[in-house]
Design a protein around this motif. Structure first.
Motif, short mmCIF file in Angstrom:
data_model
loop_
_atom_site.label_atom_id
_atom_site.label_comp_id
_atom_site.label_asym_id
_atom_site.label_seq_id
_atom_site.Cartn_x
_atom_site.Cartn_y
_atom_site.Cartn_z
N UNK A 35 0.83 -1.21 0.00
CA UNK A 35 0.00 0.00 0.00
C UNK A 35 0.86 1.25 0.00
N UNK A 36 2.03 1.20 0.62
CA UNK A 36 2.94 2.34 0.57
C UNK A 36 3.32 2.65 -0.87
N UNK A 37 3.62 1.63 -1.65
CA UNK A 37 4.00 1.83 -3.05
C UNK A 37 2.82 2.32 -3.88
N UNK A 38 1.64 1.74 -3.67
CA UNK A 38 0.48 2.08 -4.48
C UNK A 38 0.06 3.52 -4.29
N UNK A 39 0.11 4.01 -3.04
CA UNK A 39 -0.31 5.40 -2.77
C UNK A 39 0.76 6.39 -3.18
N UNK A 40 2.03 6.00 -3.11
CA UNK A 40 3.11 6.92 -3.51
C UNK A 40 3.23 7.01 -5.02
N UNK A 41 2.93 5.91 -5.73
CA UNK A 41 3.08 5.86 -7.20
C UNK A 41 1.79 5.28 -7.78
N UNK A 42 0.71 6.07 -7.85
CA UNK A 42 -0.58 5.56 -8.33
C UNK A 42 -0.61 5.41 -9.86
N UNK A 43 -0.02 4.33 -10.33
CA UNK A 43 0.19 4.10 -11.76
C UNK A 43 -0.56 2.85 -12.18
N UNK A 44 -1.16 2.85 -13.38
CA UNK A 44 -1.92 1.69 -13.85
C UNK A 44 -1.06 0.44 -13.99
N UNK B 234 11.67 -3.24 -14.30
CA UNK B 234 10.28 -3.11 -14.70
C UNK B 234 9.83 -4.26 -15.57
N UNK B 235 10.72 -4.73 -16.46
CA UNK B 235 10.38 -5.84 -17.34
C UNK B 235 10.12 -7.12 -16.56
N UNK B 236 11.01 -7.43 -15.62
CA UNK B 236 10.85 -8.66 -14.83
C UNK B 236 9.52 -8.65 -14.09
N UNK B 237 9.21 -7.54 -13.43
CA UNK B 237 7.98 -7.47 -12.66
C UNK B 237 6.76 -7.42 -13.56
N UNK B 238 6.87 -6.71 -14.67
CA UNK B 238 5.76 -6.66 -15.61
C UNK B 238 5.44 -8.03 -16.18
N UNK B 239 6.47 -8.80 -16.50
CA UNK B 239 6.28 -10.17 -17.00
C UNK B 239 5.57 -11.03 -15.95
N UNK B 240 6.05 -10.98 -14.71
CA UNK B 240 5.46 -11.80 -13.65
C UNK B 240 4.00 -11.43 -13.41
N UNK B 241 3.71 -10.13 -13.42
CA UNK B 241 2.34 -9.67 -13.18
C UNK B 241 1.42 -10.09 -14.32
N UNK B 242 1.93 -10.00 -15.55
CA UNK B 242 1.13 -10.44 -16.69
C UNK B 242 0.80 -11.93 -16.60
N UNK B 243 1.79 -12.73 -16.22
CA UNK B 243 1.54 -14.17 -16.09
C UNK B 243 0.45 -14.42 -15.05
N UNK B 244 0.55 -13.73 -13.92
CA UNK B 244 -0.47 -13.91 -12.87
C UNK B 244 -1.86 -13.57 -13.38
N UNK B 245 -2.01 -12.40 -13.99
CA UNK B 245 -3.35 -11.91 -14.31
C UNK B 245 -3.88 -12.44 -15.64
N UNK C 88 7.88 -10.56 -4.55
CA UNK C 88 9.27 -10.36 -4.18
C UNK C 88 9.88 -9.12 -4.79
N UNK C 89 9.63 -8.89 -6.09
CA UNK C 89 10.16 -7.70 -6.76
C UNK C 89 9.56 -6.43 -6.17
N UNK C 90 8.29 -6.45 -5.82
CA UNK C 90 7.66 -5.26 -5.25
C UNK C 90 8.26 -4.92 -3.89
#
Length: 448
Positions: A67-76, A92-103, A361-363
């Motif tokens: 929540x600290x990250x989400x409120x400090x950087x409210x990005x889609x 950003x690429x590593x985390x973006x890839x992992x998030x895409x796989x999840x969702x 982990x990346x977050x």
């Protein structure tokens, strides 16, 4: 793959705390209806309870940190944006890839459950055709606009929560400790670790709230309320449903089916009971709520990655009338349909969980990096008892990741091979040397 022109319409800021609560709970609540019960097969009720308590601590500490990250950087882009700002384009690429796989891989599993549920109620209903039809219907709902989508999510989430409360009230009088403790699986670390992915399914995707951050009114105040109220609701429902269900009958008969709750009601009230029939009929609401929410999540992640140049630019186009990322919605639907055709529900779930844990982990690493690199960053909400709460979340995340990889070796190889391929293409194209200068939320404060 260049970022689209900035003249395209922006996302619309209309969401309030109640909407975020509905999205947070709706994203997850299907996990209370099915999937978690497979943890009994490897750990039994006692071992799975311990695994669930461990994962509950993980999610409580993670959400307080996230929540600290989400409120400090409210990005889609959510986690992608935090890692980009902390570690640059490769992070950003590593985390973006992992998030895409999840969702991208969570919705096919839920769609197949929707089809199976419909087939359970009416055997003439085909599972795969129903699952594919769900994609068409709910992508259509999401195309109408985020406010309309949030209202729909609110209605079905309220119905799903009410249904689970009624369920717990109906089965509680029939709970027997002897059932809960019967046929014990030898209690040990191996069973508990093997059950962790199924415990994660109780809470998977709650972090998707971050991906509608650009569509929230006053995100710095609204987002913490949505997260914390949503997590509190889910903890009560997860523990209540799991414990009570294990105590009403021989848990082994419920550990390998996709409809454990109506089956448990059928045992205690009889299959012909009106309550059993009623519950089975409206049990789709929980699955619908999560399916709808994960479509919102994947579409915003695809939109944000495309806007930042990580995916083809046309995926970042916003419909000028409804202000929704229509191409991102359609592209994710096509990938989901492809996953449906493989018919490997269990493997799809594991891949989704694996992507989630890598993203967690990346977050958390991004939180530590940003605290060090950008001490002046405005943080409307700060992680309590820093650094101990985020460190506990990180330790539990790494423990979960190790367990998932150990018990799902080939799927893990597939996941990390995909990540390696994406990284290779990214480096060959030189994208790591082309920062996204147009997006101020991805730019450290000392460079503004």
């Amino acid at each position: 793959m260049t970022p689209p022109a900035t003249a395209t319409p922006a996302l619309k800021k209309v969401l309030r705390p109640l909407h975020l609560w509905a999205i947070a709970v709706g994203l997850v609540i299907s996990g209370e209806y099915f999937g978690w019960n497979y943890g009994w097969a490897v750990a039994g009720p006692v071992g799975f309870l311990l695994a669930t308590l461990l994962i509950t601590v993980l999610y409580v500490t993670f959400i307080f940190s996230f929540t600290e990250l989400t409120t400090a950087i409210p990005h889609a882009g959510g986690p992608f944006a935090y890692s980009y700002r902390a570690f640059g384009p490769l992070g950003g690429l590593v985390t973006g890839y992992a998030t895409l796989v999840e969702f991208l891989f969570a919705p096919p599993a839920i769609a197949l459950a929707l089809g199976s549920y419909g087939h359970f109620l009416h055997p003439q209903v085909p599972v795969l055709a129903t699952a594919l039809g769900c994609y068409v219907v709910f992508i259509g709902i999401n195309l109408l606009g985020i406010k309309e989508s949030a209202r729909f999510s609110l209605v079905v989430t309220l119905l799903a929560v009410a249904e689970l409360v009624v369920y717990m009230g109906l089965v509680a009088p029939h709970f027997k400790t002897s059932n809960f403790l019967s046929h014990p699986v030898p209690l040990g670390a191996a069973g508990i670790f093997a059950a962790l992915p199924f415990a994660i399914w109780f809470y998977l995707a709650i972090e998707g709230v971050a991906m509608v951050a650009e569509e929230v009114q006053d995100p710095r105040r609204t987002i913490p309320k949505g997260y914390l109220y949503g997590l509190g609701t889910l903890v009560v429902l997860a523990l209540g449903v799991m414990i009570l269900t294990a105590g009403v009958t021989d848990w082994r008969r419920l550990s390998t089916i996709d409809y454990p709750l109506p089956e448990a009601l059928g045992v205690v009230l009889g299959r012909q009971s009106r309550w059993t029939q009623f519950f089975a009929s409206i049990g789709l609401f929980g699955l619908v709520a999560s399916f709808h929410g994960t479509i919102i999540g994947y579409s915003r992640q695809v939109f944000a990655l495309a806007r930042s140049g990580y995916l083809p630019g046309f995926l970042a186009q916003v419909n000028p009338r409804f202000r929704t990322p229509h191409w991102a919605l359609a592209a994710g639907g096509l990938i989901g349909a492809g996953a449906l055709l493989t018919g490997t529900t269990a493997q799809v779930i594991i891949l989704s969980v694996l992507g989630a844990v890598v993203m967690y982990g990346m977050s958390l690493l991004s939180l530590f990096a940003l605290r060090r690199k950008e001490p002046r960053l405005e943080r409307p909400f700060t992680a309590p008892f820093y650094p101990y709460v985020p460190l506990l979340a990180l330790a539990l995340t790494l423990l979960s990741l190790g367990a998932i990889v150990y018990y799902n070796w080939w799927l893990s190889v597939l996941f990390f091979a995909g990540l390696g391929g994406v990284l290779g293409v990214f480096l060959l194209l030189g994208r790591h040397r082309q920062p996204v200068a147009e997006d101020t939320l991805l730019t450290p404060t000392d460079l503004l």
